[in-house]
Enzyme design. Structure first.
Site, mmCIF file in Angstrom:
data_model
loop_
_atom_site.group_PDB
_atom_site.id
_atom_site.type_symbol
_atom_site.label_atom_id
_atom_site.label_comp_id
_atom_site.label_asym_id
_atom_site.label_seq_id
_atom_site.Cartn_x
_atom_site.Cartn_y
_atom_site.Cartn_z
ATOM 1 N N GLY A 116 -18.282 89.580 5.816
ATOM 2 C CA GLY A 116 -19.238 89.349 4.757
ATOM 3 C C GLY A 116 -18.673 89.761 3.415
ATOM 4 O O GLY A 116 -17.682 90.490 3.328
ATOM 5 N N CYS A 117 -19.316 89.305 2.348
ATOM 6 C CA CYS A 117 -18.828 89.598 1.000
ATOM 7 C C CYS A 117 -18.981 91.085 0.655
ATOM 8 O O CYS A 117 -18.019 91.718 0.211
ATOM 9 C CB CYS A 117 -19.537 88.721 -0.029
ATOM 10 S SG CYS A 117 -21.336 88.645 0.156
ATOM 11 N N TYR A 118 -20.173 91.640 0.874
ATOM 12 C CA TYR A 118 -20.344 93.064 0.608
ATOM 13 C C TYR A 118 -19.384 93.917 1.454
ATOM 14 O O TYR A 118 -18.714 94.811 0.923
ATOM 15 C CB TYR A 118 -21.789 93.496 0.875
ATOM 16 C CG TYR A 118 -22.786 93.065 -0.161
ATOM 17 C CD1 TYR A 118 -22.686 93.463 -1.490
ATOM 18 C CD2 TYR A 118 -23.872 92.260 0.185
ATOM 19 C CE1 TYR A 118 -23.624 93.072 -2.434
ATOM 20 C CE2 TYR A 118 -24.812 91.863 -0.754
ATOM 21 C CZ TYR A 118 -24.688 92.271 -2.061
ATOM 22 O OH TYR A 118 -25.618 91.889 -2.999
ATOM 23 N N THR A 154 -16.492 93.204 2.634
ATOM 24 C CA THR A 154 -15.127 93.077 2.117
ATOM 25 C C THR A 154 -14.926 93.985 0.908
ATOM 26 O O THR A 154 -13.928 94.716 0.816
ATOM 27 C CB THR A 154 -14.830 91.616 1.738
ATOM 28 O OG1 THR A 154 -14.875 90.800 2.918
ATOM 29 C CG2 THR A 154 -13.461 91.478 1.091
ATOM 30 N N SER A 155 -15.871 93.960 -0.015
ATOM 31 C CA SER A 155 -15.731 94.752 -1.241
ATOM 32 C C SER A 155 -15.797 96.247 -0.971
ATOM 33 O O SER A 155 -15.274 97.043 -1.750
ATOM 34 C CB SER A 155 -16.815 94.366 -2.247
ATOM 35 O OG SER A 155 -18.091 94.841 -1.845
#
Length: 346
Positions: free
Chosen positions: A149-151, A153-154
């Site tokens: 997911g994007c969150y 990953t960050s």
């Protein structure tokens, strides 16, 4: 190697369109088929005019794709819809799934957070979690990769090395994350209307966002014991971009400079991860349209604590770009192929 024939399932959504944009610069992959059930029969240029001029097949329904004629699949379908689709693919097809359907290793956890039993448990045991910089060896030989997911990953790119090095305490991690509205997808939702999101910021999924167990799963693997985090996402009035501000308690004697030095050691040779020097503040405009993650860290005013900052483009490194990075690995191609463009500024 021969040209790899690719199918994009769900090409009428934001992540599918982003993949088409990236693949237009990729000499090793050719788009053989694209699906968009509600847009079946339409050319891509009518659905996304910014992609006009590319030599692309028309959108079709999933049932009309000849999967025997493709080598690889990017699955950009909504959560909960990909398990049976991927289970029905021929064994030779290598797949990167951009949904959450194969990210959680625990089937019980998946059922709890997504509200239904997993429909392809035999594939879940085979799926490799695809955070490229940290899972490279496993990704290379995988048939099915669960794109993060994007969150997550960050959050994981900065935190995992610090946890492994014992530089931060795992019992006191507070994540304040903010995303552009494209992270919510393209389907019509009242909460995503212009008047609902512009000129304001709001938290959502408070204490219940589905990316929390994914974050905790991977941080626990790094720590060697269970990890719980306080995670609150926010929706920002912008199209794309993601900023995670992470407050951590330092291990005894550690300073922000030690965290920065560990990142430099781990990511120094990585093309897509950039570590800012002392005083550098990552901004979403530093990564817009690119596959980069930019990180920075500051000593907090509170003794023994640090503030970690991480930015990505949620549609690129947070979705389609990382998916292409993973597929490049799976087919023995340079990770940067199709992804080496610099961020767009201003």
């Amino acid at each position: 190697m021969n040209e790899v024939k690719v199918a994009i399932l769900g090409a009428s959504g934001y992540t599918g369109a982003e993949l088409v944009r990236l693949l237009a610069r990729h000499s090793g992959f050719r788009i053989q088929a694209m699906t968009g059930d509600r847009k079946a029969g339409q050319p891509m240029a009518s659905v996304f005019p910014h992609l006009a001029g590319l030599d692309l097949p028309d959108l079709v329904a999933i049932g009309d794709v000849d999967f025997g004629a493709v080598d690889a699949v990017f699955c950009c379908l909504p959560h909960g819809t990909t398990q049976e689709v991927i289970a029905g693919l021929p064994p030779h097809v290598r797949t990167v799934d951009l949904s959450a359907d194969f990210r959680l290793t625990s089937l019980d956890s998946y059922a709890t957070w997504y509200g239904h039993p997993h429909k392809a448990p035999e594939l879940q045991t085979e799926a490799v979690y695809g955070l490229t910089e940290l899972k490279r060896a496993a990704i290379k030989g995988a048939r099915l990769v669960a794109n993060p997911g994007c969150y997550p990953t960050s959050v994981q790119l900065p935190l995992v090395p610090l946890i492994k090095a014992g530089l931060i305490e795992t019992g006191d991690i507070v994540i304040d994350a903010k995303s552009g509205t494209s992270g919510a997808g393209r389907s019509a939702k009242e909460a995503n209307l212009y008047c609902e999101v512009t000129e304001g910021i709001h938290a959502y999924g408070v204490a219940s966002h589905r990316h929390a167990p994914e974050i905790e799963q991977e941080l626990a693997e790094a720590a060697g014991h269970p990890v719980l985090v306080s995670f609150t996402p926010h929706l920002m009035p912008m199209s794309r971009g993601m900023l995670s501000t992470i407050n951590v308690r330092l291990a005894k004697g550690a300073k922000a400079a030690d965290l920065r030095a560990e990142w430099t050691k781990v990511y120094g040779a990585e093309f897509f991860v950039r570590v800012m020097g002392e005083g550098g503040v990552p901004q979403t405009r530093h990564v817009r349209g690119s596959n980069f993650c930019v990180m920075g860290v500051f000593d907090d005013r509170l003794p023994g604590r640090a503030i970690v900052l991480s930015v990505i483009d949620n549609l690129v490194k947070g979705a389609s770009g990382q998916a292409l990075q993973n597929m490049n690995l799976m087919f023995g191609l340079p990770e940067t192929q199709g992804l080496d463009q610099q961020p767009l500024f201003p």
